[in-house]
Design a protein around this motif. Structure first.
Motif, PDB file in Angstrom:
ATOM      1  N   GLU A 395      12.797   1.958 -19.122  1.00 38.91           N
ATOM      2  CA  GLU A 395      11.901   1.510 -18.059  1.00 38.91           C
ATOM      3  C   GLU A 395      11.540   2.680 -17.150  1.00 38.91           C
ATOM      4  O   GLU A 395      12.421   3.365 -16.631  1.00 38.91           O
ATOM      5  CB  GLU A 395      12.569   0.414 -17.233  1.00 38.91           C
ATOM      6  N   ASN A 397       9.657   4.697 -13.763  1.00 41.57           N
ATOM      7  CA  ASN A 397       9.522   4.527 -12.316  1.00 41.57           C
ATOM      8  C   ASN A 397      10.739   3.844 -11.704  1.00 41.57           C
ATOM      9  O   ASN A 397      10.622   2.986 -10.831  1.00 41.57           O
ATOM     10  CB  ASN A 397       8.244   3.747 -11.984  1.00 41.57           C
ATOM     11  N   LYS A 398      11.917   4.212 -12.185  1.00 44.58           N
ATOM     12  CA  LYS A 398      13.182   3.726 -11.643  1.00 44.58           C
ATOM     13  C   LYS A 398      14.003   4.926 -11.178  1.00 44.58           C
ATOM     14  O   LYS A 398      13.887   6.017 -11.737  1.00 44.58           O
ATOM     15  CB  LYS A 398      13.972   2.955 -12.704  1.00 44.58           C
ATOM     16  N   SER A 401      15.606   6.510 -14.100  1.00 49.23           N
ATOM     17  CA  SER A 401      14.791   6.929 -15.237  1.00 49.23           C
ATOM     18  C   SER A 401      15.017   8.404 -15.540  1.00 49.23           C
ATOM     19  O   SER A 401      14.937   9.253 -14.642  1.00 49.23           O
ATOM     20  CB  SER A 401      13.313   6.678 -14.955  1.00 49.23           C
ATOM     21  N   ASP A 434       8.706   9.842 -12.238  1.00 52.14           N
ATOM     22  CA  ASP A 434       9.881  10.291 -12.981  1.00 52.14           C
ATOM     23  C   ASP A 434       9.834  11.796 -13.229  1.00 52.14           C
ATOM     24  O   ASP A 434      10.872  12.446 -13.339  1.00 52.14           O
ATOM     25  CB  ASP A 434       9.967   9.546 -14.318  1.00 52.14           C
TER      26      ASP A 434
END
Length: 704
Positions: A395, A397-398, A401, A434
Motif C-alpha cells: 500500500e 502513501n503510508k 511504505s 513515499d
C-alpha cells in the motif's frame, strides 16, 4: 517542505554585473552586438520575418501589445510584479538600459518531434529602475520568434533586494475582441476553503470551445489556452518553469480599445511576408476587448507565491502564434525558450514502447507470473520496456511504505533475470510522498540502478506551487545521477523541462485513456483537441493502445475496458500524440496477433521531422513524421466520415512502399475492423484516405 537553493539567474540570459553597475551610475551599457536605445519611446521589436511586432510602453504603467500581420491582437497589457513589502516592479519605472540582439542557431533533440531544432528570434532586454531608490532594478526580456512572442522578468541582485517574496504577478493578456478559445477549467478545486488548495489536482481536463468572455474572475484556467483570432491562432503558455510557481489564467479587468489612429507607431504591414486576408467571419462592427490575467499557485508555507534570493527570473510567458492551428503543433518555441540540458551525458536515455499491467482491469494483479507475462509480451512486440505499476511495494502513501522492498508475491530477482534474458528493461511506479519521506529516494535510486531499472513513474504530486516545482527538479537531477528516466504522473503541464532534464522523458498532466475505465469523457473530439492544446507544450503519457474499440454511440464503461473510436483511429494516436516513452495500455491477449498489432511493432516514439498537412481543432487531423529513412502518417476524424486527399510532397521522388492501416468498410458498425493495403508511390503523388466516423488511418512509407 524544503529549503530552496539560491537560484542561478535566467538561462540564456546571464546577469551582467557590469551592466547593473553602470546603470546604477546613470550610464547606458550596450553589450557586444547590441545597441543602447534607452531613449526610445515606445520600444518595438519584430519577428525575424516581420509578421509579428511587439510594442512596449513605459509611460506610467508598463505595458506591451502584439500586432500580427497588420492587426493588433493583444492591446496594451500590464506587466509587473508586486512584492510583499509593497514594492511594485513596473509602476513608474524608468528605462535605464535597452539592449538588442539576434539569435539564429540550431540544437539537437534526439527525443522530440524534430531532431534538429532551429532557434531564431530577435531579443530586446529592458532594464528598469528608479535611480534614487534602492532595490527597484529589474529587467523584462522580450523575444519575438516567427512562431510566437515570449517575455520574462528578472529580479536583479542589488542592495535592498537581496531576498524577495512575490505576492502577485501583474501580467495580463488583453485581447482586442471576444475571440473563440479552447480552455480547460480547474473547477472542482475552486470549492476548497483553503485558497492554496484551489490549485491542487492532476491537471486532467477537456479543452472546451468557448468565448474568452466565458472565463470569469472566479475561473482558474490551466495552460495552454488556445485562441482563434482574425490573423492567427494564438496559444497562451509558459516555458522554462524552474523555481517559480505554475501559471494559471483568470479574467482580468477589461479595457476599451485605445484610439491610436494618429499615432506614428502603427505596424508597418509592408514588412510582413504572409497573406493579409483575415479569417472568415472576423469582421465585427464593435470589438469587445477581453482581458485575461495571470494567477500563480500559492506556496503551502504561506510565503506568498514565490520566495527567493536575487538574481532570480520568472518563467517565460509565451504567446505561440500560427497562421493555421497545425503550425502550432509543429512549433518548437517552448523548448527553444527552456534551459538547455543540465546533463553532461544523455546517451543512456533511450525512448521506446512499454507494456503496462494496470489498465485492463479494475485493479492490479501483482505477482511474479503476471509480470512475467507482460515482459514476454514486450519481447514479442519488440518493445524496450515493461512497467511494474502500483502495489509492487504494498500500500502506497503510508508511513511504513518502503520503496526498496517488493511484496512477497513479487520475486524481483527472478523478474530482473527474466527481463534481461528477453532484452526488456523495467520501470517502477512510485507514490511521490513515499519517494520524498525521509529522502527515501537517496537510498532507492542507487538501488534501482544496481537492479538495472530503466526508469521510475512517480505519481500523485497534484501541485505546481514553487515548492513542488523545485521538487521536480531535485528528483529529476537525483534520478539522472543513477541513470533513471522519469515519468511524472499526477503532474502539472509541461513547460520545456524535458530539454533541461532529458531524463524526464514524458509526463501525464492530460485527460487520458485511463478515464475510459469509468467515464465517457475520452471522446474522439477530445482526442482531436489535445494535439492543438495540451500537446503544444510537451509530451504526454496518454497511454494509447486500447484494442477493444467501440463507436461512441455504443460505448459503455465495462470490464475489460474499451475505448471510443475505431481501431485505425487508436493506432493514429501513436503518430499524432508526442511521448518518447509510450505506455501501451491494453492486455496482451487483446493485442497479440490482432489487426493493427503489426503497426505497434514498427512505429517509433521520437521523430526527425514533423509536418501537419491538415487540421481543424476537434474535427480532423492529418500529419506525417519522419524517422530515419521512413515516414509515418497519422489521420483522425470526429463523428463525420471524411475523404481526405493528401499530396506526398514531403517525400523525395522514390519509389516508396506505402503500407496503410485504415478503416474497413464496416468500421462504423464494427470499430475493431481495419484493412491493410500496400502499394508503390512517388514523391508528389496524391493519395486518398477514407475515414469512417470517429475513424482514422496510419501509414508507413519505406524507401525502396
Amino acid at each position: 517542505m524544503m529549503n530552496l537553493p539560491n537560484y542561478r539567474g535566467c538561462a540564456n540570459s546571464p546577469l551582467t554585473l557590469l551592466a547593473l553597475a553602470t546603470v546604477g551610475a546613470g550610464w547606458l551599457f550596450a553589450a557586444p552586438g547590441s545597441s543602447a536605445v534607452a531613449g526610445e519611446q515606445p520600444y518595438k521589436i519584430q519577428s525575424p520575418e516581420g509578421a509579428i511586432e511587439v510594442t512596449i510602453r513605459t509611460e506610467g504603467e508598463l505595458t506591451y501589445s502584439v500586432n500580427i500581420r497588420g492587426q493588433e491582437i493583444v492591446q496594451d497589457s500590464k506587466l509587473g510584479l508586486r512584492l510583499r513589502d509593497g514594492r511594485i516592479l513596473g509602476a513608474e519605472a524608468k528605462v535605464l538600459d535597452a539592449a538588442r540582439r539576434q539569435e539564429d542557431s540550431t540544437w539537437e533533440n534526439p527525443a522530440g518531434k524534430r531532431r534538429i531544432v532551429r532557434n531564431r528570434y530577435n531579443e530586446l532586454k529592458l532594464t528598469f529602475g528608479k535611480p534614487s531608490v534602492k532595490g527597484q532594478n529589474f529587467q523584462v526580456i522580450f523575444r519575438v520568434f516567427d512562431d510566437g512572442v515570449a517575455f520574462r522578468y528578472e529580479l536583479l541582485s542589488q542592495p535592498g533586494l537581496e531576498q524577495f517574496v512575490l505576492e502577485q504577478e501583474l501580467t495580463e493578456f488583453a485581447f482586442t475582441d471576444d475571440y473563440t478559445c479552447f480552455a480547460g477549467e480547474h473547477s472542482e478545486q475552486l470549492k476548497a476553503a483553503d485558497v492554496r488548495k484551489r490549485f491542487h489536482g492532476p491537471q486532467e481536463w477537456e479543452f472546451f470551445r468557448r468565448k474568452l468572455s466565458d472565463i470569469s474572475a472566479e475561473s482558474v484556467i490551466g495552460l495552454p489556452v488556445l485562441v482563434e483570432t482574425p490573423r492567427a491562432w494564438v496559444a497562451i503558455a509558459e516555458a522554462d518553469l524552474l523555481d517559480w510557481a505554475g501559471m494559471w489564467i483568470t479574467r482580468g479587468q477589461d479595457a476599451s480599445i485605445p484610439d491610436r489612429s494618429a499615432s506614428s507607431d502603427k505596424h508597418d504591414s509592408s514588412k510582413t511576408s504572409l497573406a493579409q486576408a483575415p479569417a472568415a467571419g472576423s469582421e465585427k462592427e464593435s470589438p469587445r476587448p477581453v482581458t485575461l490575467a495571470v494567477k500563480l499557485a500559492p506556496r503551502l508555507d504561506g510565503q506568498g507565491l514565490v520566495k527567493g534570493e536575487t538574481p532570480h527570473c520568472s518563467p517565460w510567458r509565451v504567446l505561440m502564434v500560427g497562421q493555421q492551428p497545425g503550425r502550432l503543433i509543429e512549433s518548437e518555441i517552448i523548448r527553444n525558450l527552456s534551459t538547455p540540458s543540465k546533463l553532461a551525458d544523455t546517451s543512456w536515455i533511450k525512448p521506446g514502447m512499454m507494456a503496462w499491467d494496470n489498465w485492463w482491469t479494475t485493479d492490479t494483479i501483482m505477482d511474479t507470473a503476471t509480470i512475467k507475462s507482460y515482459i514476454q509480451f514486450a519481447a514479442d512486440m519488440r518493445w524496450e520496456y515493461q512497467l511494474i505499476d502500483w502495489l509492487w511495494y504494498g500500500e502506497p502513501n503510508k508511513p511504513e511504505s518502503d520503496i526498496t522492498k517488493a511484496i512477497p508475491a513479487l520475486d524481483l530477482d527472478e523478474l530482473r533475470k527474466f527481463a534481461k534474458s528477453k532484452g526488456v528493461r523495467q520501470w517502477l511506479w512510485l507514490y511521490w510522498s513515499d519517494v520524498d519521506r525521509n529522502d527515501a529516494y537517496k537510498k532507492a535510486f542507487p538501488l534501482y540502478e544496481k537492479w538495472g531499472i530503466a526508469g521510475v513513474k512517480i505519481d500523485y504530486m497534484d501541485r505546481d506551487d514553487q515548492e513542488m516545482v523545485h521538487w521536480y527538479e531535485k528528483i529529476a537531477a537525483a534520478a539522472a545521477e543513477h541513470h533513471l528516466m522519469v515519468n511524472f504522473h499526477g503532474a502539472y503541464k509541461p513547460s520545456g523541462f524535458d530539454r533541461t532534464y532529458p531524463n524526464q522523458i514524458t509526463r501525464e498532466g492530460v485527460l487520458a485513456n485511463e478515464y475510459s475505465k469509468w467515464s465517457k469523457r475520452i471522446t474522439p473530439e477530445h482526442k482531436l483537441t489535445l494535439p492543438f492544446t495540451r500537446f503544444l507544450v510537451g509530451p504526454g503519457d496518454f497511454t494509447p493502445g486500447g484494442f477493444l474499440n467501440r463507436q461512441p454511440r455504443v460505448f459503455k464503461t465495462q470490464l475489460p475496458n474499451a475505448v471510443q473510436g475505431t481501431r485505425a483511429a487508436e493506432l493514429a494516436l501513436f503518430v499524432c500524440f508526442d511521448s518518447p516513452i509510450v505506455c501501451v495500455c491494453d492486455h496482451p491477449d487483446h493485442i497479440r496477433d490482432q489487426p493493427g498489432a503489426d503497426f505497434l511493432k514498427v512505429v517509433p516514439t521520437v521523430w526527425d521531422e514533423t509536418k501537419v498537412l491538415d487540421g481543424v481543432v476537434g474535427e480532423q487531423l492529418v500529419m506525417v513524421r519522419q524517422s530515419g529513412n521512413d515516414w509515418y502518417l497519422g489521420a483522425m476524424t470526429n463523428g463525420e466520415p471524411r475523404t481526405v486527399e493528401i499530396k506526398l510532397d514531403f517525400l523525395d521522388d522514390g519509389p516508396w512502399q506505402l503500407t496503410l492501416w485504415q478503416d474497413a468498410a464496416d468500421s462504423n458498425e464494427n470499430a475493431e475492423h481495419l484493412n491493410v493495403k500496400q502499394h508503390k508511390v512517388h514523391g508528389g503523388d496524391r493519395i486518398t484516405l477514407t475515414l469512417a466516423p470517429n475513424g482514422g488511418c496510419v501509414g508507413r512509407f519505406e524507401k525502396q
